[in-house]
Design a protein around this motif. Structure first.
Motif, short mmCIF file in Angstrom:
data_model
loop_
_atom_site.label_atom_id
_atom_site.label_comp_id
_atom_site.label_asym_id
_atom_site.label_seq_id
_atom_site.Cartn_x
_atom_site.Cartn_y
_atom_site.Cartn_z
N ILE A 123 -0.84 0.21 -1.65
CA ILE A 123 -0.19 -0.70 -2.60
C ILE A 123 1.26 -0.94 -2.19
N ILE A 124 1.95 0.14 -1.86
CA ILE A 124 3.37 0.06 -1.48
C ILE A 124 3.53 -0.81 -0.23
N SER A 125 2.62 -0.70 0.72
CA SER A 125 2.74 -1.51 1.94
C SER A 125 2.26 -2.95 1.72
N TYR A 126 1.39 -3.18 0.73
CA TYR A 126 0.89 -4.53 0.46
C TYR A 126 1.89 -5.38 -0.32
N MET A 127 2.57 -4.79 -1.28
CA MET A 127 3.39 -5.54 -2.22
C MET A 127 4.51 -6.38 -1.59
N PRO A 128 5.15 -5.99 -0.50
CA PRO A 128 6.20 -6.86 0.07
C PRO A 128 5.70 -8.25 0.48
N ARG A 129 4.41 -8.42 0.66
CA ARG A 129 3.85 -9.73 1.02
C ARG A 129 3.75 -10.67 -0.18
N GLN A 130 3.87 -10.12 -1.37
CA GLN A 130 3.63 -10.89 -2.58
C GLN A 130 4.80 -11.77 -3.02
N LEU A 131 6.02 -11.35 -2.74
CA LEU A 131 7.20 -12.09 -3.20
C LEU A 131 8.19 -12.29 -2.07
N ILE A 132 9.02 -13.29 -2.20
CA ILE A 132 10.05 -13.58 -1.19
C ILE A 132 11.11 -12.49 -1.24
N ARG A 133 11.39 -11.91 -0.11
CA ARG A 133 12.43 -10.88 0.01
C ARG A 133 13.28 -11.19 1.23
N PHE A 134 14.54 -10.82 1.14
CA PHE A 134 15.44 -11.05 2.27
C PHE A 134 15.92 -9.77 2.91
N ASP A 135 15.63 -8.61 2.28
CA ASP A 135 15.95 -7.33 2.89
C ASP A 135 15.04 -6.26 2.31
N ASP A 136 15.16 -5.04 2.84
CA ASP A 136 14.28 -3.95 2.39
C ASP A 136 14.87 -3.15 1.24
N SER A 137 16.04 -3.54 0.74
CA SER A 137 16.66 -2.76 -0.33
C SER A 137 15.89 -2.89 -1.64
N GLU A 138 15.01 -3.84 -1.73
CA GLU A 138 14.26 -4.08 -2.96
C GLU A 138 12.84 -3.51 -2.88
N PRO B 57 -6.89 -8.08 -2.35
CA PRO B 57 -7.92 -7.17 -1.82
C PRO B 57 -8.93 -6.79 -2.91
N ASP B 58 -10.19 -6.91 -2.59
CA ASP B 58 -11.22 -6.62 -3.59
C ASP B 58 -11.72 -5.18 -3.51
N LEU B 59 -11.18 -4.41 -2.58
CA LEU B 59 -11.53 -3.01 -2.53
C LEU B 59 -10.35 -2.21 -3.06
N ALA B 60 -10.64 -1.09 -3.66
CA ALA B 60 -9.60 -0.28 -4.30
C ALA B 60 -8.64 0.29 -3.25
N LEU B 61 -7.36 0.22 -3.57
CA LEU B 61 -6.32 0.70 -2.67
C LEU B 61 -5.67 1.95 -3.23
N TYR B 62 -5.20 2.81 -2.34
CA TYR B 62 -4.43 3.98 -2.74
C TYR B 62 -2.96 3.59 -2.86
N MET B 63 -2.17 4.46 -3.45
CA MET B 63 -0.75 4.17 -3.71
C MET B 63 -0.02 3.73 -2.44
N TYR C 252 -6.24 1.46 -6.95
CA TYR C 252 -5.68 0.28 -7.59
C TYR C 252 -6.40 -0.97 -7.08
N GLY C 253 -6.68 -1.89 -7.99
CA GLY C 253 -7.39 -3.11 -7.64
C GLY C 253 -6.57 -4.35 -7.97
N PRO C 254 -7.22 -5.50 -8.03
CA PRO C 254 -6.53 -6.76 -8.30
C PRO C 254 -5.73 -6.77 -9.60
N VAL C 255 -6.24 -6.12 -10.64
CA VAL C 255 -5.51 -6.08 -11.91
C VAL C 255 -4.15 -5.42 -11.71
#
Length: 179
Positions: free
Chosen positions: A32-47, A23-29, A71-74
């Motif tokens: 970020i928390i809702s976006y991050m699960p898309r970034q890595l392979i996960r098999f449950d929500d415990s992580e 996302p190129d627009l700044a995100l609030y915390m 928060y931005g791309p960095v």
């Protein structure tokens, strides 16, 4: 076996977003928390990543401070790397590794691009070792092979991280000389 096919497929196909797809627009915390699960392979929500974890990563210097609570791309790139690496390294070692990476790359985009390419290679290589026709009674051997490969990789990684860091005694001596 359907579970092995799913594992192999996900390891072959699922990857973090490329830098120019973040996302190129700044995100609030909370975003970020809702976006991050898309970034890595996960098999449950415990992580799941929490805001407290993000704040701790910022305090530890693993992730840059927010720019006015945004928060931005960095930040997303750093969080993606931290979330992957903390599975196999201590937070201290993640810091050493990211610090060395920042010194080598200088540019957060270059570092993130290298991270994504290295992750792609690792996931692809591991996926290639998974035989989806493995009978259930042989899965323990497959898991053992993977665990021992992880052990060997972690052993080499730990030694290289030691090499990257100056010895503690030298740090104390240097500090005394500067005072």
């Amino acid at each position: 076996m359907e579970e092995l096919q799913d594992l192999k497929r996900r390891m072959e196909q699922e990857r973090p977003a490329a830098w120019d797809e973040l996302p190129d627009l700044a995100l609030y915390m909370d975003q970020i928390i809702s976006y991050m699960p898309r970034q890595l392979i996960r098999f449950d929500d415990s992580e799941s990543l929490t805001s407290a974890m993000v704040n701790n990563y910022i305090k530890d210097g693993l992730v840059p401070r927010a720019e006015g609570k945004r928060y931005g791309p960095v930040h997303l790139g750093a969080l993606t790397a931290v979330c992957a690496l903390k599975k196999v390294l201590s937070v201290r070692d993640v810091g050493v590794l990211l610090s060395a990476g920042h010194e080598a790359a200088q540019d957060p985009e270059d570092l993130y691009t290298y991270f994504c390419a290295a992750l792609d290679r690792a996931l692809t290589e591991t996926a290639q070792t998974i035989d989806t026709d493995t009978p259930p009674e042989a899965l323990a051997r497959t898991a053992l092979d993977l665990a021992l490969r992880s052990y060997a990789n972690q052993l080499a990684c730990a030694r290289i991280l030691d090499i990257l860091q100056p010895p503690q005694a030298d740090k104390k001596t240097k500090h005394r000389k500067e005072v």
